[in-house]
Write an enzyme that holds these catalytic residues in place. Sequence first.
Site, PDB file in Angstrom:
ATOM      1  CG  ASP A   1      -1.793   1.220   1.320  1.00 22.87           C
ATOM      2  OD1 ASP A   1      -1.828   2.007   0.344  1.00 22.87           O
ATOM      3  OD2 ASP A   1      -2.452   1.403   2.367  1.00 22.87           O
TER       4      ASP A   1
ATOM      5  CG  ASP B   1       0.817   0.418 -25.530  1.00 21.17           C
ATOM      6  OD1 ASP B   1       0.986   1.638 -25.379  1.00 21.17           O
ATOM      7  OD2 ASP B   1      -0.256  -0.158 -25.254  1.00 21.17           O
TER       8      ASP B   1
ATOM      9  CG  HIS C   1      -5.083   4.008 -23.934  1.00 18.82           C
ATOM     10  ND1 HIS C   1      -4.311   3.185 -23.136  1.00 18.82           N
ATOM     11  CD2 HIS C   1      -6.213   4.257 -23.221  1.00 18.82           C
ATOM     12  CE1 HIS C   1      -4.946   2.947 -21.996  1.00 18.82           C
ATOM     13  NE2 HIS C   1      -6.096   3.589 -22.025  1.00 18.82           N
TER      14      HIS C   1
END
Length: 390
Positions: free
Chosen positions: A74, A170, A140
């Site tokens: 976390d 990508d 993207h």
Amino acid sequence: MSETSTGIELGRGTGPLRGVKVVEIAGIGPGPHACMLLADLGADVIRVERPGGQALAGGAHNLLNRGRPSVALDLKNPEAVQTVLELVRGADVLVEGMRPGVMERLGLGPEDCAAVNERLVYGRMTGWGQDGPLAQAAGHDMNYIAITGTLFGLGQDKSKPHFPSNLVGDFGGGSTYLVIGILAALLEAKVSGKGQTVDAAIVDGTASLNAMTAAFIAGGQFREERAVNLLDGGAPFYDVYETSDGRHMSVGSLEPQFFARLVQLLGVEDTCPGQFEMDRWEEMRALFTETFRGRTQAEWVEVFEGTDACVAGIIPISEAAEHPHMKARGVFVTRDDLLQPVPAPRFSRTGATLGTPPSREAGEHTRAALTAWGVPDVDGLIERGVAVQV
């Protein structure tokens, strides 16, 4: 990194990066792909994920996560941040794919990490880059390649561009260039003793990938239209043709000797226009189209495969593993019930082999991996909710 009956061992990779230690701050797409490549090549990569994971990032089928354990921390907890810095202290590389500024706000930016390890190579994977007007905007793959001039020319449809899923941005301009940058920085760090930040932006890498098009334009050999140039379907001898069973053949007969073999094996030597009679290219295309439609793909493969005509059948990935050439080289294997490509490239002395399968859940290896990396009081971290073991 390998798993044993008692835990995880470092330095067990078989590739040329054996012994290199990488901390991955989990993301999606190009960052995980880059870390898959590093793990495939023998590096010890530890994947730090948020508890519960994130969409599109996990699961036992996600091959981009193979070869490395998953640790759930976390990072909103300062103690978790200190745990990451403890990992960084003994690492060679950190890879992250957050928006610019996020890692700094967490206390894990390049300066924070350099303070505990000055030889660390800090790899940053983004679409737009760390600066520029769009740096903070979402995006993207297709958006990134759109502004590089690359997407404009893709596809053989004159009316609009066609994007090749997310391979060009990508993984072509993104993860590939990130890995190149990391490896170059690691080499330099061996000389200088100091690390540095690698700003791998998909816009930068894609523009670099497309250098040949820029060269053609500079030489006056390229028109900025689709399906009018030598390599974009404009030439009928560099195109895709349908067969009688609705499948397709790829034709790349550029050189005159290869073109001659093409028309010979097609059986159209007597009727085909000359290769560079450009005013008759549409006649040539119609002839090729009609001829290829006369047989099935399998029949044409039997005619062409292994010749110098530069013609190959187009097959889906589910069939690729059984192609005689791919099978002979062992390009694909089925392991952990997953059909997957083997590590690439190949090495004569330090051959790379597949490591562990993708983790089923974020935090599957928290205890074992943190222990292997020398983090103290792992059980206490889990008990306090700083780390999660699933």
